[in-house]
Design an enzyme around this catalytic site. Structure first.
Site, PDB file in Angstrom:
ATOM      1  N   GLU A 128       0.756  -1.227   0.055  1.00  0.00           N
ATOM      2  CA  GLU A 128       0.007  -0.054  -0.023  1.00  0.00           C
ATOM      3  C   GLU A 128       0.891   1.399  -0.100  1.00  0.00           C
ATOM      4  O   GLU A 128       0.484   2.219  -0.390  1.00  0.00           O
ATOM      5  CB  GLU A 128      -1.073  -0.034   1.146  1.00  0.00           C
ATOM      6  CG  GLU A 128      -2.026   1.262   1.328  1.00  0.00           C
ATOM      7  CD  GLU A 128      -2.986   0.781   2.117  1.00  0.00           C
ATOM      8  OE1 GLU A 128      -3.455  -0.321   2.253  1.00  0.00           O
ATOM      9  OE2 GLU A 128      -3.674   1.554   2.681  1.00  0.00           O
ATOM     10  N   ASP A 164      -2.723  -2.926   3.365  1.00  0.00           N
ATOM     11  CA  ASP A 164      -3.299  -3.113   4.694  1.00  0.00           C
ATOM     12  C   ASP A 164      -4.666  -4.056   5.027  1.00  0.00           C
ATOM     13  O   ASP A 164      -5.351  -4.012   3.936  1.00  0.00           O
ATOM     14  CB  ASP A 164      -3.808  -1.748   5.285  1.00  0.00           C
ATOM     15  CG  ASP A 164      -2.328  -0.864   5.301  1.00  0.00           C
ATOM     16  OD1 ASP A 164      -1.139  -1.229   5.067  1.00  0.00           O
ATOM     17  OD2 ASP A 164      -2.624   0.439   5.575  1.00  0.00           O
ATOM     18  N   ASP A 209      -7.483  -3.993   5.932  1.00  0.00           N
ATOM     19  CA  ASP A 209      -8.615  -3.376   6.637  1.00  0.00           C
ATOM     20  C   ASP A 209      -9.697  -3.325   5.282  1.00  0.00           C
ATOM     21  O   ASP A 209      -9.015  -3.610   4.195  1.00  0.00           O
ATOM     22  CB  ASP A 209      -8.418  -1.823   7.041  1.00  0.00           C
ATOM     23  CG  ASP A 209      -7.617  -1.061   6.329  1.00  0.00           C
ATOM     24  OD1 ASP A 209      -7.498  -1.259   5.144  1.00  0.00           O
ATOM     25  OD2 ASP A 209      -7.004  -0.170   6.965  1.00  0.00           O
ATOM     26  N   TYR A 222       4.853   4.809  12.257  1.00  0.00           N
ATOM     27  CA  TYR A 222       3.636   5.307  11.491  1.00  0.00           C
ATOM     28  C   TYR A 222       2.803   6.087  12.174  1.00  0.00           C
ATOM     29  O   TYR A 222       2.306   5.382  13.229  1.00  0.00           O
ATOM     30  CB  TYR A 222       3.096   4.011  10.746  1.00  0.00           C
ATOM     31  CG  TYR A 222       2.227   4.587   9.738  1.00  0.00           C
ATOM     32  CD1 TYR A 222       2.396   5.001   8.607  1.00  0.00           C
ATOM     33  CD2 TYR A 222       0.851   4.219   9.960  1.00  0.00           C
ATOM     34  CE1 TYR A 222       1.467   5.202   7.653  1.00  0.00           C
ATOM     35  CE2 TYR A 222      -0.183   4.377   9.066  1.00  0.00           C
ATOM     36  CZ  TYR A 222       0.044   4.956   7.815  1.00  0.00           C
ATOM     37  OH  TYR A 222      -0.777   5.158   6.953  1.00  0.00           O
ATOM     38  N   CYS A 278     -27.723 -35.025  13.238  1.00  0.00           N
ATOM     39  CA  CYS A 278     -28.889 -34.133  13.037  1.00  0.00           C
ATOM     40  C   CYS A 278     -30.134 -34.850  13.272  1.00  0.00           C
ATOM     41  O   CYS A 278     -31.053 -34.211  13.385  1.00  0.00           O
ATOM     42  CB  CYS A 278     -28.897 -33.579  11.552  1.00  0.00           C
ATOM     43  SG  CYS A 278     -29.201 -34.935  10.273  1.00  0.00           S
TER      44      CYS A 278
END
Length: 856
Positions: free
Chosen positions: A19, A128, A130, A346, A746
């Site tokens: 990025e 990144d 996100d 950062y 089940c």
DNA sequence: GCAAGGTC
């Protein structure tokens, strides 16, 4: 798993895109360390270099090219004909076509990506982790795939730029998630459409209609609207209105002080304030008449004041505003410069806890030479000093960046401004504070009684300053009061009835405003300061010397205007709703995809249901083939066909099942003479005769193949045939010769089809006859052949079937080790097999032989 | 001339 390479030992070319340039470099450094480092060359864009090195991904030799973008590669805008302000009605902007394009200043990056991806086999996206990162991933992907549509595209998921994490992520690549990227596309489009439409509307409507004399002559006024800037304005206006509407109220309180040889104590009335004057005076007079104070309680306890959490962006901005009165915008600019020069980490991070892998001691070690805080750093590292304490965890982690911390020592650079010095010092001191012991204080509180009224005083002595020594931005009040003993009596030095008036809350400070935005989710840590600045630029608000914000008349007018319409465009809910709704759509799609994959896995259920009503066709097209390849009931259930339902079926579930040997059944128009208007259920209707055709081999020789019968209960032939052949219905318990077992996962029961085939006609199964159940690893072919066609009809090897299944997802994953199918051997030695038709898992019948086997 | 989000 991986494909597209040339295989064998020849390296394939892999384009890696991060990025930002710094991440590209860090990842290249980490991945190339074992192989002797990387080569670096210029790309088309001067900021985004290309790093080259060799690396092996899951045994595949790769020649890695690593480059970067700078955030979003693309922008969203309206088509050309809608861009000019007067080109259309602003309302048209809700439908106007929009397009994503690479803006002029990013064309160099685009060219690098195009040139490099042409020669590559794979593309690995290191954006990144996100939603914005996922969106940028697809921007990069679009550019690269346009010139090379053979690229195999992968996504590296990593949360920190540390060796272990990076190596792990490149060995466990995943596919990019389009749904997450789409959520961002949706948000971008909404932002653009509402932002542009409202901005054009209110600018064109108001700008020339009023004398806005606060503006410079040459300034081109824009009355912008944005889903982040307006709620930010809303916070300011709301606080302003709260202050405006405040009505001062008078109150009274009794204060008491006591001066002795070892100090003074100020006692506060424990009733606080009284708003009734008469009451206050009566109580005060009582005290004055009997003024002797008696000490009722003395408490002494140790109190701790903890250092702050590791530093996130929002905290950096808030504290810089509070401690130095630096605006959030300026803070971010200076922090960015410090980051660029390598002095701090950062600066855009939500994370307020350090990863366990961070070498905190090394960061402290770097600072020991500083003339102001070096000695403190030295003490921190000295175990004897017992000053060290592992930092607290603030509970937030954006999985991309660590908390802001110093990354390089500096005693101040020549090109630094005062703000640079302040912020660097703050970041260092904050970090040192985080790894320090809390301050320790001794707190004393004393309660006294005067004429039945209670008063209290407290004082604090700081025993150990610890982190406060280096974090001098915070103070911890330390007034000392005299020592008192319980039961001690004294005459107060002063006892006064004081009056005051209530005051409104203060205007919002920048720190308050950031808190409001953070709390309500307005903007991101990287954009909040932009929105605040925009309000000042647009003349919607002003900031005073104390960093407190007031709305301008223009800002207040706009809010009042929309409020008057009943629209709360200036409230934060709209933005929160947009964010959560777009994410919800993404979540819903993800859920539905999982649901679809699961439904496809369990398609047998659909076949089962359809077979109740319809005959299977003989059209075995491609689609059908692929649908049925894993599902045994589809192929082996041909004999389960006929039932006659109530005229209200399927709302009314009352049905009569026909003999399993039925090959044709046609309802005639003849009403049965015996049954007539038979009460089949609550829904009365005539009982029609049915023309049957039975399979010769499945009925005893003394019965006719063709038979006109009645299902109303009067037909002895039908009753006999049902008794002999069964019905094939899995829910008609009176059928004989059928066998059902229950799935132990089940709970669904599953009939073993073999019971109704010609070979098994008339055979009675009992649990005892199935005692010799054995488990084998054969697949559904076993069941298919046992059920209908005869054994060996279409055998596939178990290996290929296993491979087919592994392609599916869902609950069966990870069960490969379990025997895939179950074969029961009856007393006569014939195998019968079954797998659950609800959840599809053959292993669920593992215990069936012992527990749930029932013979009907 | 418009939004908000990345980052240089």
């Amino acid at each position: 798993m991986f494909s597209g390479g040339s295989g064998g030992g020849r390296p394939i070319r892999v384009l890696n895109v991060a990025e930002k340039p710094s991440v590209a470099k860090s990842v290249a450094e980490i991945l190339s360390r074992r192989g002797g480092g990387f080569r670096s060359r210029e790309g088309r864009s001067r900021y985004n270099r290309v790093f080259e090195f060799d690396y092996t991904i899951r045994g595949q030799a790769c020649h890695m090219l690593m480059t970067s973008v700078t955030g979003h590669l693309m922008e969203l805008d309206f088509d050309e004909r809608y861009r000019r302000w007067h080109s259309c009605d602003p309302a048209d902007l809700y439908n106007a076509p929009v397009r994503k394009y690479v803006p002029q200043d990013k064309l160099d990056i685009k060219r690098t990506l195009e040139e490099e991806s042409r020669s590559c086999h794979w593309l690995i996206l290191w954006l990144d982790c996100d939603t914005e990162g996922e969106n940028i991933a697809f921007e990069v992907l679009d550019v690269c795939a346009a010139v090379n549509n053979h690229l195999d595209v992968w996504r590296a998921r990593f949360s920190a730029l540390i060796d272990r994490e990076i190596h792990q992520s490149v060995q466990n690549l995943v596919r990019p998630n389009k749904l997450l990227a789409d959520a961002v596309d949706a948000r971008q489009e909404i932002d653009l459409r509402i932002g542009a439409s409202f901005t054009r509307f209110q600018t064109m409507l108001l700008k020339d209609a009023f004398v806005l004399d606060f503006l410079d002559e040459d300034r081109n006024l824009v009355l912008s609207y944005g889903p982040c800037q307006f709620p930010t304005l809303g916070f300011i206006v709301e606080r302003y209105w709260e202050i405006q509407s405040h009505e001062p109220e008078e109150f009274w309180t009794i204060n008491c002080s006591h001066m002795s040889d070892n100090g003074t104590a100020a006692f506060n009335w424990m009733r606080g304030r009284l708003f009734d004057y008469t009451c206050s005076v009566i109580i005060y007079e009582m005290c004055v008449e009997q003024p002797i104070a008696t000490v009722k309680n003395v408490k002494q306890q140790q109190k701790l004041k903890y250092p702050p959490f590791p530093l996130s962006t929002v905290e950096l901005q808030k504290r810089a505003s509070r401690y130095f009165r630096i605006s959030s915008e300026r803070t971010m600019k200076v922090a960015e410069e410090l980051y660029q020069a390598g002095f701090i980490s950062y600066p855009r991070t939500e994370t307020d806890s350090f990863s366990v892998n961070t070498d905190l001691h090394a960061i402290v070690q770097e600072q020991v030479a500083h003339r102001e805080w070096g000695a403190y750093a030295q003490r921190l590292l000295d175990p004897e000093a017992r000053l060290w304490r592992n930092p607290q965890n603030g509970g937030h982690d954006d999985k991309a960046h660590p908390p802001i911390h110093p990354t390089k020592f500096s005693s101040g650079e020549s090109n630094w401004s005062e703000d640079h010095k302040r912020l660097y010092g703050f970041v260092v001191r904050h970090f040192l504070a985080c790894v320090s012991q809390p301050a320790v204080g001794a707190e004393t509180s004393v309660e006294i009684d005067i004429a039945g009224e209670q008063f209290s005083a407290s004082g604090r002595a700081i025993i150990s300053k610890n982190y406060l020594e280096v974090y001098h931005f915070e103070t911890w009040g330390g007034s000392i009061i005299p020592t008192y003993d319980i039961g001690q009596q004294f005459l107060p030095t002063t006892l006064t009835l004081d009056s005051g008036v209530t005051r409104p809350p203060p205007l919002l400070s920048e720190s308050d405003l950031l808190s409001c935005m953070d709390k309500e989710g307005i903007g991101t840590d990287a954009t909040m300061h932009d929105h605040i600045k925009k309000l000042l630029d647009r003349c919607y608000a002003t900031k005073d010397a104390n960093t407190r914000f007031s709305p301008t008349n223009l800002g207040e007018a706009l809010v009042i205007g929309y409020d008057g319409m009943g629209y709360e465009l200036w409230k934060p809910y709209l933005r929160s709703k947009m964010e959560s709704d777009t994410k919800e759509v993404c979540r819903l799609l993800q859920q539905m995809k999982a649901c679809f994959l699961d439904a496809r896995q369990n398609k047998g259920k659909l076949f089962q249901a359809m077979e109740i009503f319809f005959e299977r066709s003989n059209r075995a097209g491609d689609t059908q083939q692929s649908l049925t390849e894993n599902v045994c009931p589809a192929k082996c259930a041909k004999r389960w066909q006929f039932m006659v339902g109530c005229i209200r079926f399927p709302q009314c579930r009352n049905v009569v099942w026909l003999p399993g040997a039925t090959s044709e059944a046609t309802v005639t128009s003849n009403i049965c003479n015996t049954c007539g208007q038979y009460l089949l259920c609550l829904h009365v209707g005539p009982v029609f005769m049915i023309q049957f055709k039975f399979r010769r081999l499945e009925i005893p020789a003394n019965y006719e193949v063709n038979h006109l019968g009645c299902i109303g209960g009067c037909d002895s032939v039908l009753r006999d045939l049902i008794e002999i052949c069964g019905t094939g219905s899995r829910n008609l318990s009176s059928a004989t010769g059928r066998l059902s077992i229950a799935c132990d996962n089940c709970g669904a029961t599953c009939a073993l089809r073999t019971a109704n085939t010609a070979n098994n006609r008339g055979r009675k199964f009992t649990p005892a006859s199935l005692k010799n159940a054995i488990f084998s690893s054969t697949w559904e072919d076993e069941l298919e052949s046992a059920g209908t066609e005869g054994r060996g009809a279409s055998h596939r090897s178990s290996r290929s079937s296993s491979a087919n299944r592994r392609g599916g997802q869902g609950r069966r994953q990870g069960r490969e080790a379990v025997n895939a199918d179950v074969t029961f051997v009856t007393a006569t030695g014939d195998p019968v097999s079954g797998r659950c038709y609800v959840c599809g898992d053959p292993s669920h019948f593992a215990n069936a032989a012992q527990t749930d086997l029932r013979s009907k």
